[in-house]
Design a protein around this motif. Structure first.
Motif, PDB file in Angstrom:
ATOM      1  N   LEU A 129       0.850  -1.191   0.000  1.00 16.66           N
ATOM      2  CA  LEU A 129       0.000   0.000   0.000  1.00 16.66           C
ATOM      3  C   LEU A 129       0.882   1.236   0.000  1.00 16.66           C
ATOM      4  CD1 LEU A 129      -2.606  -1.003   2.763  1.00 16.66           C
ATOM      5  CD2 LEU A 129      -2.877  -1.232   0.279  1.00 16.66           C
ATOM      6  N   VAL A 131       0.568   5.457   0.945  1.00 15.66           N
ATOM      7  CA  VAL A 131      -0.168   6.624   1.402  1.00 15.66           C
ATOM      8  C   VAL A 131       0.716   7.849   1.167  1.00 15.66           C
ATOM      9  CG1 VAL A 131       0.611   6.174   3.776  1.00 15.66           C
ATOM     10  CG2 VAL A 131      -1.264   7.767   3.379  1.00 15.66           C
ATOM     11  N   TYR A 182      -3.081   9.439  -7.246  1.00 10.10           N
ATOM     12  CA  TYR A 182      -4.197   8.727  -6.612  1.00 10.10           C
ATOM     13  C   TYR A 182      -5.190   8.254  -7.668  1.00 10.10           C
ATOM     14  CZ  TYR A 182      -8.382   7.965  -3.746  1.00 10.10           C
ATOM     15  OH  TYR A 182      -9.502   7.429  -3.165  1.00 10.10           O
ATOM     16  N   ASN A 188      -2.870   4.738  -2.637  1.00  8.57           N
ATOM     17  CA  ASN A 188      -4.115   4.198  -2.084  1.00  8.57           C
ATOM     18  C   ASN A 188      -4.830   5.207  -1.210  1.00  8.57           C
ATOM     19  OD1 ASN A 188      -1.937   1.752  -2.059  1.00  8.57           O
ATOM     20  ND2 ASN A 188      -3.949   1.023  -2.687  1.00  8.57           N
ATOM     21  N   TYR A 189      -4.051   6.055  -0.531  1.00  9.50           N
ATOM     22  CA  TYR A 189      -4.615   7.021   0.412  1.00  9.50           C
ATOM     23  C   TYR A 189      -3.864   8.340   0.313  1.00  9.50           C
ATOM     24  CZ  TYR A 189      -6.392   2.708   2.515  1.00  9.50           C
ATOM     25  OH  TYR A 189      -6.998   1.492   2.725  1.00  9.50           O
ATOM     26  N   ILE A 190      -4.560   9.427   0.662  1.00 10.93           N
ATOM     27  CA  ILE A 190      -3.971  10.766   0.686  1.00 10.93           C
ATOM     28  C   ILE A 190      -4.208  11.379   2.058  1.00 10.93           C
ATOM     29  CG2 ILE A 190      -4.029  13.095  -0.285  1.00 10.93           C
ATOM     30  CD1 ILE A 190      -5.067  11.891  -2.891  1.00 10.93           C
ATOM     31  N   ALA A 191      -3.199  12.052   2.580  1.00 16.95           N
ATOM     32  CA  ALA A 191      -3.330  12.764   3.852  1.00 16.95           C
ATOM     33  C   ALA A 191      -2.615  14.108   3.734  1.00 16.95           C
ATOM     34  CB  ALA A 191      -2.727  11.947   4.987  1.00 16.95           C
ATOM     35  N   TYR A 199      -1.637   9.474  10.165  1.00 16.63           N
ATOM     36  CA  TYR A 199      -2.508   8.710   9.265  1.00 16.63           C
ATOM     37  C   TYR A 199      -1.884   7.348   8.966  1.00 16.63           C
ATOM     38  CZ  TYR A 199      -5.758   7.937   5.354  1.00 16.63           C
ATOM     39  OH  TYR A 199      -6.728   7.427   4.536  1.00 16.63           O
ATOM     40  N   LEU A 203      -3.325   3.654   9.842  1.00 15.65           N
ATOM     41  CA  LEU A 203      -3.533   2.660   8.789  1.00 15.65           C
ATOM     42  C   LEU A 203      -2.769   1.387   9.119  1.00 15.65           C
ATOM     43  CD1 LEU A 203      -4.581   1.816   5.991  1.00 15.65           C
ATOM     44  CD2 LEU A 203      -2.563   2.929   4.990  1.00 15.65           C
TER      45      LEU A 203
END
Length: 264
Positions: A129, A131, A182, A188-191, A199, A203
């Motif tokens: 993953l 992020v 993305y 997979n994820y944005i912060a 974050y 996760l």
């Protein structure tokens, strides 16, 4: 990132290893060179990643860069002092590390703040993953250096973003900012940058709370699906081109545009 350090190298260390609450965390620390990894650092990274398996309490591995960089990939200046054969061997060692991380029997998460370029992107793609912060940039500008994108490198990109987008990134040398990365599936994820570490920890803890048997089974099954796909190439592409790579490295060191003269 508030963690209790169980192994920390000397003050001038380049790879930092920490453990907290079921998570192993590796930080690539070389800010003066955009966290670029030397050949020695690639070897060290592989050994430290394997060390995470020594503690059965470690359920997930996070890999991050120090400060506002993930990693610029390999230290290109290092190639200016070695032969073409030694350069190829250095790329083989780098791929060994990336492949080792890719096949670890625990979930892996790349925590990307700032640029993840070249081999740094490949390292991120080898994780299960990714992020990214709102400052993330992902690209593989091998065309500026005469690096020929070995089959394993190309396969990671093609499996994730498809053949056309893979060619786009290499043909143009451009880097994708957070939202586009993305959208195409690289992230997979944005912060937000200020929240990225928290974050990623949340996760990681969520993933760690799942059944270890389920996590390992899906990781193995997905990898087998990828690796069992028909292989269309008959020979393995080298990592560097004998004509373009030396010129690309010289241009990088001399901070000028490369002058590639040879046609394919």
């Amino acid at each position: 990132m508030k963690v209790s350090t169980t192994r920390l190298e000397k003050e001038d260390a380049k790879i930092i290893y920490q453990e907290t609450a079921g998570l192993a965390i590796i930080t690539i620390r070389r800010p003066q060179a955009k966290n670029a990894l030397t050949a020695h650092m690639w070897d060290e990274l592989r050994l430290i990643a394997l060390q995470a398996l020594d503690n059965p309490k470690n359920k997930v591995l996070l890999i991050r860069g120090y400060g506002q960089q993930f990693t610029a990939g390999s230290d290109i200046k290092e190639f200016n002092a070695i032969s073409l054969e030694e350069s190829e061997e250095a790329f083989v060692r780098m791929e060994k590390t990336i492949s080792t991380i890719e096949h670890l029997p625990i979930p892996t998460i790349a925590v990307i703040n700032g640029p993840a370029m070249g081999a740094g992107l490949e390292l991120a793609l080898a994780c299960d993953l990714r992020v990214g912060s709102d400052k993330a940039k992902l690209g593989i500008p091998v065309g500026k250096l005469g690096i020929t994108l070995n089959n394993k490198f190309a396969a990671r990109l093609v499996n994730l973003i498809g053949p056309s987008m893979t060619k786009d990134l290499v043909y143009t040398g451009r880097a994708l900012k957070t939202e586009e990365a993305y959208r195409v599936g690289m992230l997979n994820y944005i912060a937000q940058e200020k929240d990225l570490d928290r974050y990623a920890i949340r996760l990681g803890k969520l993933v760690a709370s799942m059944s270890p048997a389920s996590l390992l089974a899906v990781k193995k099954s997905v990898q087998e699906c990828i690796e069992s796909a028909p292989v269309l190439w008959k020979t393995s592409t080298p990592f560097v081109d004998a004509h373009d790579f030396p010129e690309g490295v010289r241009a990088f060191v001399e901070k000028r545009p490369p002058q590639f003269k040879r046609l394919p």
